[in-house]
Write a protein that holds these residues in place. Structure first.
Motif, PDB file in Angstrom:
ATOM      1  N   VAL A  60      27.101  87.626  23.470  1.00  0.00           N
ATOM      2  CA  VAL A  60      28.235  87.324  25.189  1.00  0.00           C
ATOM      3  C   VAL A  60      28.826  85.999  24.963  1.00  0.00           C
ATOM      4  CG1 VAL A  60      26.380  86.268  26.804  1.00  0.00           C
ATOM      5  CG2 VAL A  60      25.042  87.235  25.685  1.00  0.00           C
ATOM      6  N   THR A  61      29.040  85.206  24.385  1.00  0.00           N
ATOM      7  CA  THR A  61      29.674  84.704  24.666  1.00  0.00           C
ATOM      8  C   THR A  61      31.244  85.172  24.955  1.00  0.00           C
ATOM      9  OG1 THR A  61      28.829  82.818  23.784  1.00  0.00           O
ATOM     10  CG2 THR A  61      31.276  82.487  24.023  1.00  0.00           C
ATOM     11  N   ARG A  62      31.561  86.401  23.661  1.00  0.00           N
ATOM     12  CA  ARG A  62      32.586  86.720  23.588  1.00  0.00           C
ATOM     13  C   ARG A  62      32.873  88.388  24.612  1.00  0.00           C
ATOM     14  NH1 ARG A  62      32.849  89.984  17.671  1.00  0.00           N
ATOM     15  NH2 ARG A  62      33.051  88.666  16.366  1.00  0.00           N
ATOM     16  N   GLY A  63      31.910  88.923  25.497  1.00  0.00           N
ATOM     17  CA  GLY A  63      31.922  89.339  26.648  1.00  0.00           C
ATOM     18  C   GLY A  63      32.326  88.934  28.421  1.00  0.00           C
ATOM     19  N   ARG A  64      31.808  87.383  27.857  1.00  0.00           N
ATOM     20  CA  ARG A  64      32.000  86.463  29.349  1.00  0.00           C
ATOM     21  C   ARG A  64      34.064  86.608  28.680  1.00  0.00           C
ATOM     22  NH1 ARG A  64      31.631  86.180  34.569  1.00  0.00           N
ATOM     23  NH2 ARG A  64      31.345  83.996  35.065  1.00  0.00           N
ATOM     24  N   MET A  65      34.224  85.231  27.940  1.00  0.00           N
ATOM     25  CA  MET A  65      35.015  84.946  27.532  1.00  0.00           C
ATOM     26  C   MET A  65      36.175  86.029  28.069  1.00  0.00           C
ATOM     27  SD  MET A  65      37.140  83.372  24.481  1.00  0.00           S
ATOM     28  CE  MET A  65      38.717  82.406  24.544  1.00  0.00           C
ATOM     29  N   MET A  66      36.119  87.516  27.610  1.00  0.00           N
ATOM     30  CA  MET A  66      37.358  88.615  27.845  1.00  0.00           C
ATOM     31  C   MET A  66      36.883  88.884  29.600  1.00  0.00           C
ATOM     32  SD  MET A  66      36.461  91.230  24.396  1.00  0.00           S
ATOM     33  CE  MET A  66      37.377  92.983  24.818  1.00  0.00           C
ATOM     34  N   GLU A  67      36.031  88.922  29.939  1.00  0.00           N
ATOM     35  CA  GLU A  67      35.849  89.142  31.372  1.00  0.00           C
ATOM     36  C   GLU A  67      36.795  87.920  32.147  1.00  0.00           C
ATOM     37  OE1 GLU A  67      32.766  89.150  35.000  1.00  0.00           O
ATOM     38  OE2 GLU A  67      32.026  88.093  33.216  1.00  0.00           O
ATOM     39  N   ILE A  87      30.833  92.797  23.929  1.00  0.00           N
ATOM     40  CA  ILE A  87      29.235  92.179  24.227  1.00  0.00           C
ATOM     41  C   ILE A  87      29.289  93.401  22.568  1.00  0.00           C
ATOM     42  CG2 ILE A  87      26.998  93.202  24.496  1.00  0.00           C
ATOM     43  CD1 ILE A  87      27.318  91.241  26.113  1.00  0.00           C
ATOM     44  N   PHE A  88      29.595  94.562  22.787  1.00  0.00           N
ATOM     45  CA  PHE A  88      29.437  95.044  21.933  1.00  0.00           C
ATOM     46  C   PHE A  88      30.305  95.302  21.008  1.00  0.00           C
ATOM     47  CE2 PHE A  88      28.466  99.363  25.251  1.00  0.00           C
ATOM     48  CZ  PHE A  88      26.670  99.194  24.669  1.00  0.00           C
ATOM     49  N   SER A  89      30.870  94.100  20.569  1.00  0.00           N
ATOM     50  CA  SER A  89      31.756  94.069  19.330  1.00  0.00           C
ATOM     51  C   SER A  89      30.989  93.811  17.893  1.00  0.00           C
ATOM     52  CB  SER A  89      32.949  93.008  19.860  1.00  0.00           C
ATOM     53  OG  SER A  89      32.205  92.061  19.925  1.00  0.00           O
ATOM     54  N   THR A  90      29.420  93.458  18.218  1.00  0.00           N
ATOM     55  CA  THR A  90      29.288  93.211  17.418  1.00  0.00           C
ATOM     56  C   THR A  90      27.828  93.861  17.243  1.00  0.00           C
ATOM     57  OG1 THR A  90      27.364  91.315  18.295  1.00  0.00           O
ATOM     58  CG2 THR A  90      29.265  90.607  17.403  1.00  0.00           C
ATOM     59  N   GLU A 154      44.268  78.548  29.947  1.00  0.00           N
ATOM     60  CA  GLU A 154      43.757  79.057  30.173  1.00  0.00           C
ATOM     61  C   GLU A 154      42.343  79.975  28.884  1.00  0.00           C
ATOM     62  OE1 GLU A 154      46.528  81.301  33.196  1.00  0.00           O
ATOM     63  OE2 GLU A 154      46.867  81.128  31.639  1.00  0.00           O
ATOM     64  N   VAL A 155      43.059  79.453  28.143  1.00  0.00           N
ATOM     65  CA  VAL A 155      41.765  80.378  27.021  1.00  0.00           C
ATOM     66  C   VAL A 155      41.187  78.865  27.067  1.00  0.00           C
ATOM     67  CG1 VAL A 155      42.269  81.171  24.318  1.00  0.00           C
ATOM     68  CG2 VAL A 155      44.127  81.575  25.891  1.00  0.00           C
ATOM     69  N   SER A 156      42.026  77.912  26.470  1.00  0.00           N
ATOM     70  CA  SER A 156      40.685  77.414  26.559  1.00  0.00           C
ATOM     71  C   SER A 156      39.587  77.200  27.445  1.00  0.00           C
ATOM     72  CB  SER A 156      41.482  75.788  25.852  1.00  0.00           C
ATOM     73  OG  SER A 156      41.555  76.276  24.768  1.00  0.00           O
ATOM     74  N   GLU A 157      39.925  77.497  28.312  1.00  0.00           N
ATOM     75  CA  GLU A 157      38.834  76.960  29.481  1.00  0.00           C
ATOM     76  C   GLU A 157      38.404  78.523  29.887  1.00  0.00           C
ATOM     77  OE1 GLU A 157      39.695  77.623  34.628  1.00  0.00           O
ATOM     78  OE2 GLU A 157      40.749  76.710  33.550  1.00  0.00           O
ATOM     79  N   ALA A 158      38.795  79.410  29.475  1.00  0.00           N
ATOM     80  CA  ALA A 158      37.884  81.080  29.490  1.00  0.00           C
ATOM     81  C   ALA A 158      36.841  80.725  28.424  1.00  0.00           C
ATOM     82  CB  ALA A 158      38.634  81.760  29.436  1.00  0.00           C
ATOM     83  N   HIS A 159      36.664  79.398  26.894  1.00  0.00           N
ATOM     84  CA  HIS A 159      36.455  79.434  26.497  1.00  0.00           C
ATOM     85  C   HIS A 159      35.347  78.633  26.538  1.00  0.00           C
ATOM     86  CE1 HIS A 159      35.403  78.902  21.450  1.00  0.00           C
ATOM     87  NE2 HIS A 159      34.333  79.821  22.378  1.00  0.00           N
ATOM     88  N   LEU A 160      35.466  77.810  27.514  1.00  0.00           N
ATOM     89  CA  LEU A 160      34.489  76.776  27.045  1.00  0.00           C
ATOM     90  C   LEU A 160      33.201  76.762  28.533  1.00  0.00           C
ATOM     91  CD1 LEU A 160      36.600  73.789  27.385  1.00  0.00           C
ATOM     92  CD2 LEU A 160      34.850  74.154  25.819  1.00  0.00           C
ATOM     93  N   GLN A 161      34.026  78.160  29.685  1.00  0.00           N
ATOM     94  CA  GLN A 161      33.061  78.753  30.820  1.00  0.00           C
ATOM     95  C   GLN A 161      32.387  79.409  30.000  1.00  0.00           C
ATOM     96  OE1 GLN A 161      35.726  80.014  33.680  1.00  0.00           O
ATOM     97  NE2 GLN A 161      36.418  78.214  34.420  1.00  0.00           N
ATOM     98  N   ALA A 162      32.900  80.548  29.277  1.00  0.00           N
ATOM     99  CA  ALA A 162      32.329  81.393  28.583  1.00  0.00           C
ATOM    100  C   ALA A 162      30.897  81.238  28.129  1.00  0.00           C
ATOM    101  CB  ALA A 162      32.937  82.528  27.980  1.00  0.00           C
ATOM    102  N   LEU A 163      31.099  79.738  27.045  1.00  0.00           N
ATOM    103  CA  LEU A 163      30.060  78.769  26.297  1.00  0.00           C
ATOM    104  C   LEU A 163      28.845  78.289  26.731  1.00  0.00           C
ATOM    105  CD1 LEU A 163      32.185  77.400  23.408  1.00  0.00           C
ATOM    106  CD2 LEU A 163      30.423  79.094  23.204  1.00  0.00           C
ATOM    107  N   ALA A 164      28.945  77.844  28.515  1.00  0.00           N
ATOM    108  CA  ALA A 164      28.689  77.162  28.785  1.00  0.00           C
ATOM    109  C   ALA A 164      27.442  78.401  29.737  1.00  0.00           C
ATOM    110  CB  ALA A 164      29.701  76.847  29.927  1.00  0.00           C
ATOM    111  N   TRP A 165      28.084  79.681  30.271  1.00  0.00           N
ATOM    112  CA  TRP A 165      27.538  80.473  30.778  1.00  0.00           C
ATOM    113  C   TRP A 165      26.533  80.891  29.850  1.00  0.00           C
ATOM    114  CZ3 TRP A 165      27.395  85.816  29.837  1.00  0.00           C
ATOM    115  CH2 TRP A 165      27.043  87.070  31.399  1.00  0.00           C
ATOM    116  N   THR A 166      26.470  81.325  28.790  1.00  0.00           N
ATOM    117  CA  THR A 166      26.309  81.518  28.005  1.00  0.00           C
ATOM    118  C   THR A 166      24.966  80.509  27.775  1.00  0.00           C
ATOM    119  OG1 THR A 166      27.165  82.646  26.135  1.00  0.00           O
ATOM    120  CG2 THR A 166      25.784  82.533  25.136  1.00  0.00           C
ATOM    121  N   GLU A 167      24.422  79.654  27.563  1.00  0.00           N
ATOM    122  CA  GLU A 167      23.993  78.226  27.212  1.00  0.00           C
ATOM    123  C   GLU A 167      22.776  78.873  29.278  1.00  0.00           C
ATOM    124  OE1 GLU A 167      22.714  75.997  25.458  1.00  0.00           O
ATOM    125  OE2 GLU A 167      24.436  77.232  23.878  1.00  0.00           O
ATOM    126  N   THR A 168      23.700  78.976  30.091  1.00  0.00           N
ATOM    127  CA  THR A 168      22.625  79.331  30.945  1.00  0.00           C
ATOM    128  C   THR A 168      21.953  80.425  31.137  1.00  0.00           C
ATOM    129  OG1 THR A 168      23.968  80.231  32.339  1.00  0.00           O
ATOM    130  CG2 THR A 168      24.725  77.632  32.711  1.00  0.00           C
TER     131      THR A 168
END
Length: 171
Positions: A60-67, A87-90, A154-168
Protein backbone atom coordinates in the motif's frame (compact mmCIF):
# COMPACT_ATOMS: atom_id res chain seq x y z
CA UNK A 1 -14.72 -6.96 0.65
CA UNK A 2 -17.94 -5.03 0.15
CA UNK A 3 -17.91 -3.79 3.71
CA UNK A 4 -14.24 -2.80 3.55
CA UNK A 5 -14.69 -1.02 0.22
CA UNK A 6 -17.59 1.06 1.51
CA UNK A 7 -15.75 1.76 4.76
CA UNK A 8 -12.61 2.98 2.92
CA UNK A 9 -14.54 5.06 0.43
CA UNK A 10 -16.57 6.69 3.19
CA UNK A 11 -13.53 7.37 5.40
CA UNK A 12 -12.38 10.95 5.91
CA UNK A 13 -9.08 10.14 4.21
CA UNK A 14 -10.88 9.47 0.94
CA UNK A 15 -12.24 13.03 0.85
CA UNK A 16 -15.72 12.56 -0.66
CA UNK A 17 -18.46 14.99 0.31
CA UNK A 18 -21.27 12.41 0.17
CA UNK A 19 -21.72 8.95 1.63
CA UNK A 20 -21.38 6.02 -0.78
CA UNK A 21 -24.03 3.41 -0.03
CA UNK A 22 -23.58 0.72 -2.71
CA UNK A 23 -21.32 -0.57 -5.48
CA UNK A 24 -23.60 1.06 -8.04
CA UNK A 25 -23.25 4.38 -6.23
CA UNK A 26 -19.48 3.89 -6.02
CA UNK A 27 -19.25 3.30 -9.78
CA UNK A 28 -21.40 6.37 -10.47
CA UNK A 29 -19.29 8.59 -8.22
CA UNK A 30 -15.85 7.13 -8.85
CA UNK A 31 -16.04 5.54 -12.28
CA UNK A 32 -14.72 2.08 -13.09
CA UNK A 33 -11.02 3.06 -13.05
CA UNK A 34 -11.13 4.56 -9.57
CA UNK A 35 -13.24 1.68 -8.31
CA UNK A 36 -10.69 -0.80 -9.71
CA UNK A 37 -7.96 1.17 -7.91
CA UNK A 38 -9.74 0.80 -4.58
CA UNK A 39 -10.56 -2.84 -5.14
CA UNK A 40 -6.85 -3.34 -5.76
CA UNK A 41 -6.17 -1.72 -2.40
CA UNK A 42 -8.68 -4.00 -0.73
CA UNK A 43 -7.09 -7.06 -2.30
CA UNK A 44 -3.80 -6.13 -0.69
CA UNK A 45 -5.30 -5.50 2.71
CA UNK A 46 -7.86 -8.26 3.22
CA UNK A 47 -6.85 -10.08 6.36
CA UNK A 48 -7.31 -13.75 5.78
CA UNK A 49 -4.09 -14.85 7.41
CA UNK A 50 -2.40 -15.49 4.06
CA UNK A 51 -0.68 -12.10 3.77
CA UNK A 52 1.51 -10.71 6.50
CA UNK A 53 0.36 -7.24 7.62
CA UNK A 54 3.86 -5.86 7.02
CA UNK A 55 3.72 -7.01 3.39
CA UNK A 56 0.31 -5.42 2.93
CA UNK A 57 1.63 -2.14 4.41
CA UNK A 58 4.62 -2.28 2.06
CA UNK A 59 2.37 -2.81 -0.96
CA UNK A 60 0.00 0.00 0.00
CA UNK A 61 2.85 2.40 0.80
CA UNK A 62 4.48 1.62 -2.55
CA UNK A 63 1.21 2.21 -4.35
CA UNK A 64 0.54 5.52 -2.67
CA UNK A 65 4.10 6.77 -3.12
CA UNK A 66 4.05 5.86 -6.81
CA UNK A 67 0.73 7.61 -7.21
CA UNK A 68 1.97 10.76 -5.50
CA UNK A 69 5.14 10.88 -7.59
CA UNK A 70 3.15 10.08 -10.72
CA UNK A 71 0.77 13.00 -10.14
CA UNK A 72 3.65 15.34 -10.93
CA UNK A 73 4.64 13.66 -14.19
CA UNK A 74 1.83 11.45 -15.50
CA UNK A 75 -1.75 11.78 -16.66
CA UNK A 76 -4.45 11.08 -14.03
CA UNK A 77 -5.12 7.63 -15.54
CA UNK A 78 -1.42 6.73 -15.51
CA UNK A 79 -1.15 8.03 -11.95
CA UNK A 80 -3.93 5.57 -11.00
CA UNK A 81 -2.01 2.85 -12.84
CA UNK A 82 1.10 3.79 -10.83
CA UNK A 83 -0.91 3.08 -7.68
CA UNK A 84 -1.92 -0.33 -9.05
CA UNK A 85 1.70 -1.15 -9.95
CA UNK A 86 2.81 -0.30 -6.42
CA UNK A 87 0.12 -2.45 -4.84
CA UNK A 88 0.68 -5.37 -7.20
CA UNK A 89 4.48 -5.17 -6.97
CA UNK A 90 4.34 -7.64 -4.08
CA UNK A 91 1.71 -9.87 -5.70
CA UNK A 92 4.20 -12.66 -6.32
CA UNK A 93 5.15 -12.78 -2.64
CA UNK A 94 1.54 -12.45 -1.50
CA UNK A 95 0.46 -15.39 -3.64
CA UNK A 96 3.66 -17.43 -3.34
CA UNK A 97 4.09 -17.75 -7.12
CA UNK A 98 6.18 -16.04 -9.78
CA UNK A 99 5.02 -12.62 -10.96
CA UNK A 100 4.41 -14.09 -14.43
CA UNK A 101 2.06 -16.70 -13.00
CA UNK A 102 0.31 -14.18 -10.75
CA UNK A 103 -0.33 -11.82 -13.66
CA UNK A 104 -1.51 -14.61 -15.96
CA UNK A 105 -4.81 -14.77 -14.09
CA UNK A 106 -5.68 -11.08 -14.36
CA UNK A 107 -5.90 -8.64 -17.23
CA UNK A 108 -3.90 -5.44 -16.79
CA UNK A 109 -2.73 -2.73 -19.16
CA UNK A 110 0.55 -3.23 -20.97
CA UNK A 111 2.12 -0.33 -19.02
CA UNK A 112 1.26 -2.02 -15.72
CA UNK A 113 2.46 -5.43 -16.88
CA UNK A 114 5.76 -4.03 -18.26
CA UNK A 115 6.45 -2.29 -14.96
CA UNK A 116 5.66 -5.35 -12.85
CA UNK A 117 7.51 -7.90 -14.97
CA UNK A 118 10.45 -5.91 -16.28
CA UNK A 119 10.54 -2.57 -14.40
CA UNK A 120 10.13 -0.94 -17.81
CA UNK A 121 7.70 1.31 -19.61
CA UNK A 122 6.37 4.59 -18.28
CA UNK A 123 5.77 3.17 -14.79
CA UNK A 124 8.89 1.02 -14.39
CA UNK A 125 11.18 3.86 -13.28
CA UNK A 126 8.69 4.86 -10.58
CA UNK A 127 8.70 1.30 -9.21
CA UNK A 128 12.50 1.26 -9.30
CA UNK A 129 12.59 4.57 -7.43
CA UNK A 130 10.16 3.39 -4.76
CA UNK A 131 12.10 0.16 -4.25
CA UNK A 132 15.40 2.09 -4.01
CA UNK A 133 13.83 4.36 -1.39
CA UNK A 134 12.49 1.36 0.51
CA UNK A 135 15.93 -0.31 0.47
CA UNK A 136 17.88 2.87 1.36
CA UNK A 137 19.78 2.47 -1.91
CA UNK A 138 20.83 6.12 -1.98
CA UNK A 139 23.13 5.82 -4.98
CA UNK A 140 20.40 4.45 -7.26
CA UNK A 141 17.79 6.61 -5.58
CA UNK A 142 19.52 9.79 -6.65
CA UNK A 143 20.09 8.55 -10.20
CA UNK A 144 16.47 7.36 -10.58
CA UNK A 145 15.05 10.59 -9.16
CA UNK A 146 17.15 12.66 -11.54
CA UNK A 147 16.01 10.53 -14.50
CA UNK A 148 12.40 11.32 -13.54
CA UNK A 149 13.30 14.99 -13.00
CA UNK A 150 12.48 14.78 -9.30
CA UNK A 151 14.59 16.11 -6.49
CA UNK A 152 15.31 14.44 -3.17
CA UNK A 153 12.85 16.62 -1.30
CA UNK A 154 9.96 15.58 -3.58
CA UNK A 155 10.82 11.92 -3.17
CA UNK A 156 11.13 12.23 0.62
CA UNK A 157 7.87 14.15 0.87
CA UNK A 158 6.03 11.55 -1.21
CA UNK A 159 7.48 8.75 0.92
CA UNK A 160 6.45 10.40 4.18
CA UNK A 161 2.97 11.16 2.85
CA UNK A 162 2.58 7.57 1.67
CA UNK A 163 3.65 6.20 5.06
CA UNK A 164 1.23 8.53 6.86
CA UNK A 165 -1.61 7.66 4.49
CA UNK A 166 -1.04 3.94 5.02
CA UNK A 167 -1.24 4.48 8.77
CA UNK A 168 -4.60 6.27 8.43
CA UNK A 169 -6.01 3.16 6.74
CA UNK A 170 -5.24 1.10 9.83
CA UNK A 171 -3.42 -1.62 7.93
Amino acid sequence: LSFKLLRYINSSGFGLMCEITSFRHAVMILGFNKLFRWLTLLFATVRNGAVAPALARTAVTRGRMMELLGRKLLSPDESDNAFVVGIFSTLDVMLGVSMEKALASIQLSENVTDALLHHQGALGPFLQLVEACENSDFENLEMLAMALQLDGAEVSEAHLQALAWTETLGI
